[in-house]
Each structure stands twice: as structure tokens, then as C-alpha cells.
Design a protein around this motif. Sequence first.
Motif, PDB file in Angstrom:
ATOM      1  N   ASP A   1      14.377 -12.760  -5.672  1.00  0.00           N
ATOM      2  CA  ASP A   1      14.382 -13.004  -4.280  1.00  0.00           C
ATOM      3  C   ASP A   1      15.742 -12.917  -3.737  1.00  0.00           C
ATOM      4  O   ASP A   1      15.816 -12.871  -2.486  1.00  0.00           O
TER       5      ASP A   1
ATOM      6  N   SER B   1      19.938 -12.560  -3.245  1.00  0.00           N
ATOM      7  CA  SER B   1      20.724 -11.547  -3.568  1.00  0.00           C
ATOM      8  C   SER B   1      21.779 -11.878  -4.710  1.00  0.00           C
ATOM      9  O   SER B   1      22.000 -10.982  -5.625  1.00  0.00           O
TER      10      SER B   1
ATOM     11  N   GLY C   1      18.451  -9.357  -5.469  1.00  0.00           N
ATOM     12  CA  GLY C   1      17.651  -8.855  -4.379  1.00  0.00           C
ATOM     13  C   GLY C   1      18.351  -8.409  -3.193  1.00  0.00           C
ATOM     14  O   GLY C   1      19.525  -8.137  -3.173  1.00  0.00           O
ATOM     15  N   ASP C   2      17.482  -7.457  -2.240  1.00  0.00           N
ATOM     16  CA  ASP C   2      17.977  -6.855  -1.109  1.00  0.00           C
ATOM     17  C   ASP C   2      18.282  -7.713  -0.069  1.00  0.00           C
ATOM     18  O   ASP C   2      18.930  -7.182   0.989  1.00  0.00           O
ATOM     19  N   ILE C   3      17.632  -8.695   0.023  1.00  0.00           N
ATOM     20  CA  ILE C   3      17.726  -9.440   1.300  1.00  0.00           C
ATOM     21  C   ILE C   3      18.932 -10.414   1.013  1.00  0.00           C
ATOM     22  O   ILE C   3      19.107 -11.152   0.175  1.00  0.00           O
TER      23      ILE C   3
ATOM     24  N   THR D   1      15.533  -9.492   9.279  1.00  0.00           N
ATOM     25  CA  THR D   1      15.528  -8.669   8.240  1.00  0.00           C
ATOM     26  C   THR D   1      14.566  -7.424   8.142  1.00  0.00           C
ATOM     27  O   THR D   1      13.839  -7.316   9.147  1.00  0.00           O
ATOM     28  N   ASN D   2      14.912  -6.368   7.251  1.00  0.00           N
ATOM     29  CA  ASN D   2      14.084  -5.330   7.380  1.00  0.00           C
ATOM     30  C   ASN D   2      12.568  -5.423   6.925  1.00  0.00           C
ATOM     31  O   ASN D   2      11.970  -4.539   6.535  1.00  0.00           O
ATOM     32  N   GLU D   3      12.677  -6.663   6.019  1.00  0.00           N
ATOM     33  CA  GLU D   3      11.401  -6.997   5.162  1.00  0.00           C
ATOM     34  C   GLU D   3      10.166  -7.623   5.908  1.00  0.00           C
ATOM     35  O   GLU D   3       9.359  -7.910   5.156  1.00  0.00           O
TER      36      GLU D   3
ATOM     37  N   GLY E   1      10.142  -2.293   1.011  1.00  0.00           N
ATOM     38  CA  GLY E   1      11.186  -1.357   0.614  1.00  0.00           C
ATOM     39  C   GLY E   1      11.666  -1.494  -0.731  1.00  0.00           C
ATOM     40  O   GLY E   1      10.837  -1.324  -1.730  1.00  0.00           O
ATOM     41  N   GLU E   2      12.813  -1.666  -1.038  1.00  0.00           N
ATOM     42  CA  GLU E   2      13.324  -1.478  -2.660  1.00  0.00           C
ATOM     43  C   GLU E   2      13.508  -2.986  -3.128  1.00  0.00           C
ATOM     44  O   GLU E   2      13.807  -3.245  -4.152  1.00  0.00           O
ATOM     45  N   HIS E   3      13.150  -4.118  -2.288  1.00  0.00           N
ATOM     46  CA  HIS E   3      13.361  -5.295  -2.767  1.00  0.00           C
ATOM     47  C   HIS E   3      12.379  -5.649  -3.739  1.00  0.00           C
ATOM     48  O   HIS E   3      11.286  -5.408  -3.488  1.00  0.00           O
ATOM     49  N   LYS E   4      13.012  -6.231  -4.874  1.00  0.00           N
ATOM     50  CA  LYS E   4      11.995  -6.684  -5.968  1.00  0.00           C
ATOM     51  C   LYS E   4      11.818  -8.130  -6.027  1.00  0.00           C
ATOM     52  O   LYS E   4      12.739  -8.800  -6.761  1.00  0.00           O
TER      53      LYS E   4
END
Length: 510
Positions: free
Chosen positions: A46, A48, A52-54, A289-291, A346-349
Motif C-alpha cells: 500500500d 509507495s 504502491g501507486d498512491i 487520490t484516484n483510488e 486501478g493498477e494499485h496492488k
Amino acid sequence: MKRNLLLLSCIALLSGACNSQSEKTEEETASPNVLLIYTDDLGYGDLSAYGGDIPTPNIDKLAAEGILFTNAYATAATCTPSRYSLLTGEYAWRAKGRGVAPGDASALIKPGVETLPGLMKKAGYRTAVIGKWHLGLGGEEGPDWNGKISPGPLEIGFDYSFILPATGDRVPTVYVEDHHIVNLDPADPIEVSYRNKVGDRPTGKDHPEQLTTMWSHGHNHTIVNGVSRIGYMSGGEAALWRDEDFADIFVGKATQFIKEKEDQPFFMYFATHDIHVPRLAHERFQGITNEGPRGDVIAQLDWTVGALMDLLEKEGMRENTIVVFTSDNGPVLDDGYEDQARELLGEHKPWGELSGGKYSALEAGTRVPFIVRWPQGVSSGQRSAAMFSQVDLLGSFASYLSIPYDQSQAIDTQDSWAALIGEDTKGRDFVVQEALFSNLALLSQEGYKYIPANNGPAMVPWGPIIKTGFSKEDQLFDLNADPKEQTNIANEVPEKLAQMKEQLENIKNK
Ligand code: NG6
Ligand code: CA
């Protein structure tokens, strides 16, 4: 490396040798402060800093200035047992009744038991817990919400406490400071029930039109602040929290406590509500954020860490404060509310490259982010693959501070101090992982993971879409070759399976 700087400086004082330390500042010779930031449901992937992407710049900075661990573990894949073990040095599964606690549970950690805050207190620290508790309050009858709420944190080693009694999604939705609910009007007493409806506040089940966030499973009882909770509650109107304010209020309380410097070092257990459900970030973080809400509370968590680090800096405590940042269990998307965590991912894992998540026996259930920063004692920019378990914080600090403790109580904790400060790159020989329904798994230092046969379901049964890792057959995985735990090699290496089986039995019967 065992030392007690507080003791050393006292001896120096007695022998009149204090001036010989004049090259060191007062901060450098004192015992370090300890700030343990315990997040909720934050996954291995989660941050970065963990891929992570966030963006989490403040937490990433903390890692860059200290050690980022890649094999550190919570003891359980849910909150209550992980917290129990963290604070007592004993695996929660050794006794029944230490699973996820309802909000009216009685205190799970009994006064008189060996605890991490108790140990720090013995070492001369002033101690505080701020944030989520979720370890029960009160005697056998449960908490006396309208009176003195005891026993609780103050009876097990904390000098100060400001807590959410359970979780954000459970009643009562009020803060408890030391022994009392904050702002409780005696003319409007609180009643709480986990069995029957009490009072006439609407419920999420009967009045979904009143909700700002719809429930998806469970969580359809009393509505407070536009969100229906687990459990029913009446009264206490003036004491109700606003979920959006949690982060600011906790940072405010921590600031107050830390600023009252006094002569003692502090130990603070700062347990964020983020990123547990309901995910209601403060308005200034909503939509940044985008999430979606899950991303926003990660951004809010990052702000919290930044605010605490600024505070240490301003107070001249940066160099000599050990900051430990970690999480109580792995990630979950839908954990009871329709907050679009899955849809907006999205692409966040959240689980990184691992399998499973919260509740699961697979790695993402308990392998969590773990960061240590201590400018005075730990050099920056390290990554450590040492195996570390949160149950060892008690034994590690006991060793470092030279404080004896009752090993028959804190039975599972070990001295992993050298791993904690980056000197031992190997760490523990094994970790035990507790998943849903108290099913256990054992991971060895060489990377073999044993999940005993059990009758549990293959998926978490109520909706989060998470593999439990359970099977009716014994399973053995080689994490080095198979980090996602997909190929059961129990039949290929029966001697390894037998050995781990025996080891787990021995640990259980210790
Ligand atoms: C589960 C809740 C979940 C969460 C969890 C505890 C339901 C259906 N699910 O029972 O929403 O509250 O308990 O989470 O009620 S923890 O992080 O505190 O362990
Ligand atoms: Ca949790």
C-alpha cells in the motif's frame, strides 16, 4: 548491544563525571523516545516505498531515513489478536476469546500481565496510547460506559489514554480519555447492545436513505454521522465522534502529550484508525487520490506521519526518537461498506506481489510494511530482509533497556533487538501466523510455509473476495520459488512437512 543510557548518565552524575560528556548534547545521552505508529489494515503493497501507486512521501521519507523491512509480520491477520500479541508478547491464540472483539467486550489484557507499556514504564518512560484500542474495556460485565471505564489501558501500563473503544465501524462511536467518555452528558446516558436494538436512532437496515455510505455486509445497525455501524447504541449525543476528524484529533492529542516534555523519555503507542472502514477522510483529503476513499485515507495516513515527524523535529526529538511504523494486518477492499475500493483500485496492488489479504493465512494476511527510523542509532537508507515479528517488540526493548520481565507470561517474545536496528540481517527462526477462525500457519527462516489441513472455507465467506489459503489437506509452500503460494509441495518434501508439523505442535504446547 545492551545499554541503559539513563542509568549511565545517573552514574556519571554521581561520580561528578557529567562534564566529560560535554561533547554530547542532552538529547544524545538520554534514553530514546519510542513512537510506535500502528496502522490498521494497511497492506504490504500500500505504500509507495513498497511499490504502491498512491504517493506516500512522508512515510517513504521515514523509510529512506531508516530501515525498510521486507519480511516483518503482524502475528495475526485481524486486529484484536495482533494488538494483543504486540502489547503482551504472547500469541493471542494461546487462549480462546481473543478474536475480533465486539465493541462491548471486557478487557482482554488483564491487569498484572506483562505488557510493553508496563515494561517501558518500569524503564522510566512516560507512556501513552492514542487511537484505536479494540482490546476490550472493563471487568467481566464489560465497560460501564456512563461511569468509570476500568480496567483499560491505564491498568496495564499506560499513563495516558485517548482511544476509540473498539473500531470506527463499531459502537459506541465516542472517544474515551483515561477512564471516561469525552463530553458525555450525564442527562443523556449511553446504552450499547450487540444483541438488540436500543433507543430510537435509525438503523442502516431500515433507513438506507439516510446513509452517506451504504453498507455491503454487516454494518447495518445504528446510524451515526451518516454511517451505520456494527451494534446498537442510544444516548451520548454530545459525545458522538465525527469520523472525518479522527486524524486531526489523534495528532492533536499526541502533540499535547509529547510537548509536555518533562525529564522522562516517552513511549507512545499511536494506533491510527486509518485505513480501516468506514473510510471517511477529512474533507481536505476527500478526492485527492484516484483510488477513492481507500486512497484518500492512505493520503491522510501519510499526512499524519508527516505531522508527527514535524512535531519531533520542532521539539528537538528527531535524532533520539525510535519511530516504528507498521500495520496490524493485511489489506481488504470491501470490508462492509460500498466505498468503491475495488472499482477505483486501478493498477494499485494493496497486497504487493503476495497472495491473500486481511483474514488470510496466505502471506498478505500478516506480512506488513515495517519501518524503523532512529537517526542516532540506525543509519539511513537500509533495507532489511530479516524476519521480524511484532511479538518481539516487548522482548527487544526489554533487552535494550535491560528490564527483566516474566517470561512465563510474555511467553512468545524474543530479543530481536539486533534485527530491529539493522545489525542482524537474518532475524527470527520462524513466525506463526494466525488467520481467520484462529487457524495457524508456520513460516520458517528458510522460507517454507506450512498451513495445516483445516475445514475452513477457501474464500473469506462474507464478501471481501480474499483467499484464505485454507485446505482440507496439509500444505507446504516454498516462498523462495513460489512467493504467491500456489504450488503445494507437501508430497514432494514429506520430511520437511513432518518437521514443520512437529515444530508447530511444540510451539503450541510450549
Ligand atoms: C469483521 C467485520 C469487518 C471488520 C473486522 C474487524 C463484518 C461483516 N465484518 O467482522 O468489517 O470490522 O471484523 O477488523 O461485520 S479489524 O481490523 O478490526 O480486525
Ligand atoms: Ca485491522
